[in-house]
Design a protein around this motif. Structure first.
Motif: not given
Length: 140
Positions: A68-69, A73-74, A87-88, A106-107
């Motif tokens: 996942i880029g 992700w963010n 977020p999973i 986190g980001p």
């Protein structure tokens, strides 16, 4: 590259089918753990599954290959934080083929080596599918 075995090419349709089947496996694990889960079929959105049980909402991005880029992700972290969800990231372990759930903490910065995540275990009943004991810790 004589003698090296090449991976067979997978058609886009075959890749979609494998991804959809993996999403269904993840959804079944969450349902068995007591969540009500909804799958967004064919989604190219921020998350593939929404899982809910009293007091807890999960936004789940499913990646069979584990990749996942930072942008995706963010987005998942941002949408989850903005709505009170967890977020999973659900991935398939390359060796055991078990489902691994990661809570994104986190980001993610594109250049950073660290990955802000911790294991997320849902329940002892589904620990075998997840490849371990859930009694070790459930990250709230």
């Amino acid at each position: 590259m004589h003698g090296m075995r090449q991976k067979p090419k997978v058609s886009p349709r075959g890749a979609y089918r494998a991804g959809a089947n993996f999403e269904r496996r993840v959804m079944a694990v969450l349902v068995e753990a007591g969540y009500t889960a909804i799958r967004s079929a064919g989604s190219k959105g921020v998350f593939d599954l929404v899982a809910v049980k009293p007091g807890e909402v999960l936004f789940v991005q499913v990646k069979r290959n584990g990749v996942i880029g930072p942008e995706a992700w963010n987005s998942l972290v941002g949408w989850s934080c903005g709505s009170g969800a967890i977020p999973i990231l659900a991935v398939r372990d390359a060796i055991s083929k078990h489902i691994v759930l990661w809570k994104l903490t986190g980001p993610r910065k594109p250049w950073a080596r660290s990955i802000p995540r911790v294991r997320f275990l849902v329940a002892d009943e589904v620990a075998d599918e997840l490849g371990g004991s859930a009694s070790a810790a459930k990250i709230p």
